[in-house]
Design an enzyme around this catalytic site. Structure first.
Site, PDB file in Angstrom:
ATOM      1  N   GLU A   1       0.819  -1.214   0.000  1.00 22.66           N
ATOM      2  CA  GLU A   1       0.000   0.000   0.000  1.00 22.66           C
ATOM      3  C   GLU A   1       0.854   1.265   0.000  1.00 22.66           C
ATOM      4  OE1 GLU A   1      -1.971  -3.502   1.878  1.00 22.66           O
ATOM      5  OE2 GLU A   1      -0.100  -2.414   2.284  1.00 22.66           O
TER       6      GLU A   1
ATOM      7  N   ALA B   1      -3.279  -7.411 -19.467  1.00 17.72           N
ATOM      8  CA  ALA B   1      -4.319  -7.237 -18.460  1.00 17.72           C
ATOM      9  C   ALA B   1      -5.652  -6.974 -19.133  1.00 17.72           C
ATOM     10  CB  ALA B   1      -3.970  -6.077 -17.521  1.00 17.72           C
TER      11      ALA B   1
ATOM     12  N   GLY C   1       7.206  -5.541  -6.643  1.00 18.88           N
ATOM     13  CA  GLY C   1       6.555  -4.232  -6.641  1.00 18.88           C
ATOM     14  C   GLY C   1       5.845  -3.876  -7.925  1.00 18.88           C
TER      15      GLY C   1
ATOM     16  N   GLY D   1       3.232  -5.264  -9.384  1.00 19.95           N
ATOM     17  CA  GLY D   1       1.779  -5.265  -9.244  1.00 19.95           C
ATOM     18  C   GLY D   1       1.270  -4.015  -8.555  1.00 19.95           C
ATOM     19  N   ASP D   2       1.988  -3.555  -7.539  1.00 21.36           N
ATOM     20  CA  ASP D   2       1.607  -2.321  -6.852  1.00 21.36           C
ATOM     21  C   ASP D   2       1.706  -1.136  -7.805  1.00 21.36           C
ATOM     22  OD1 ASP D   2       1.553  -3.976  -4.596  1.00 21.36           O
ATOM     23  OD2 ASP D   2       3.625  -3.477  -4.086  1.00 21.36           O
TER      24      ASP D   2
END
Length: 382
Positions: A53, A248, A296, A298-299
């Site tokens: 987050e 995606a 990281g 994906g974040d």
């Protein structure tokens, strides 16, 4: 607040001031190895920061958005480091609580090996951390609802029963709630029992915007296509299924005649019920990237997609901005990397399909102008 907790005073506007995004979750001090190999063989580590987050918060702030990160950290030097490092990205840390009851700031070590291989190692020292004490009693709803978007991930739900109670409360659909963004972020090693699949499905169903990897959905729910995932998750107005190097797919719900909660097309929440709605399905291929480290990404993808959502860009552009922001992290050694400038990213996101397919991005590409069909490398300093 309880006497054992203190809010960090830093941050523009202070707790509760309106921002674009609030991101809630644990951040840890991360130790990166000085060379590849087993943790037992690595002689030295470099200190940095990591946490799903806070990674999203830092990337969004670097992209020019106002962002508040909310969490709990220990009253220790590692907590000081997190607040300073995350704040240096322009993130408001004014609502972070400092734990004075002896709970420490979490830390973890990882190898330089690709996370997808069996040789990859991650060692967490986060049990009983300050962040694991987050709960409906210790967190202020006014702070959490102070953004246009509230971003959460499934990692928080796995930290403790108190954290799970907080996540359940925040995922309740009720009037006044900001757009709720939820990244499934399944971390099997964090779950203390076999409740993870059910809990994560319930939390995703309560969100407005959901990010999930196709590998996660297969492992968690035995679902093996974007369409099957959407069938299991009809409630979110926007569902993004990430397929790594295969790109995606976004499902965007168009409301029917029903009534429900939401704030409109600009934020992606809609106004209809899942039963009366139809989807527009958009897929965008991933970019060719010379990967330095996959952690990281994906974040970063979530941050890029959220940034484009806040700007009310079309769905294809949101997916492309997700890929571009992910590429910035993939071509850097750390969990967080400065994204390309907004003008640079907008130019690349606007390429036609053939030019997009011709991009190949390498280390340092965010500082230069990427051209279709050319590898982008860092320009050596003169």
């Amino acid at each position: 607040m309880p006497a054992t907790e203190e809010a960090d005073p830093t941050g523009p506007g202070g707790p509760g001031a309106p921002v674009d995004v609030v991101s809630l979750g644990e951040s840890m001090v991360t130790f990166l190895p000085s060379r590849p190999g087993r943790l037992a063989d690595v002689p030295a580590f470099t200190r940095t920061i990591g946490g799903a987050e806070s990674n999203v918060a830092c990337a969004l702030a670097a992209a020019g958005h106002t962002v508040r990160w909310i969490s709990r950290v220990g009253a220790d030097g590692f907590g000081d480091h997190l607040l300073e490092a995350i704040g240096a990205y322009g993130v408001d840390t004014s609502a972070v609580r400092r734990d004075a009851d002896g709970r420490p700031t979490g830390i973890y070590f990882r190898t330089a090996t690709d996370r997808s291989t069996t040789a990859h190692e991650v060692v967490y020292y986060r049990a009983g951390s300050a962040a694991s004490a987050m709960s409906p009693r210790t967190m202020d709803l006014a702070d959490l609802w102070s953004g246009r978007v509230l971003h959460l991930s499934g990692i928080t739900a796995a930290l403790s029963d108190d954290c799970l109670a907080l996540m359940r409360e925040l995922s309740e659909r009720r009037a006044g709630r900001p757009l709720l963004s939820f990244d499934v972020n399944h971390r099997p090693a964090l779950w203390r029992d076999d409740s993870g699949p059910r809990v994560l499905l319930d939390l995703a169903r309560g969100a407005d915007l959901v990010f999930v990897g196709d590998d996660e959905a297969a492992q968690l729910w035995d679902l093996h296509s974007p369409e099957a995932i959407r069938e299991a998750l009809p409630e979110p107005a926007v569902l993004v299924v990430k397929a790594g190097a295969n790109g995606a797919t976004a499902f965007v719900r168009h409301p029917g005649t029903g009534t429900g909660t939401g704030t409109g097309a600009a934020t992606g929440t809609g106004t209809g019920t899942a039963d009366s709605a139809t989807d527009t399905v958009t897929s965008v291929p991933a970019l060719a990237v010379d990967v330095v480290a996959p952690v990281g990404a994906g974040d970063a993808f979530a941050a890029g997609f959220l940034s484009a959502t806040l700007r009310d860009l079309p769905t294809e552009a949101r997916l492309r901005h997700g890929h571009l922001t992910a590429a910035a992290v993939l071509t850097d050694a750390g969990d967080v990397s400065a994204p390309p400038s907004r003008a640079h990213a907008d130019r690349l996101a606007a390429l036609d399909d053939a030019a997009w397919a011709g991009l190949r991005l390498g280390p340092g590409w965010t500082s230069g102008a990427a051209e279709p069909g050319q590898r982008q490398e860092a320009v050596p300093a003169s």
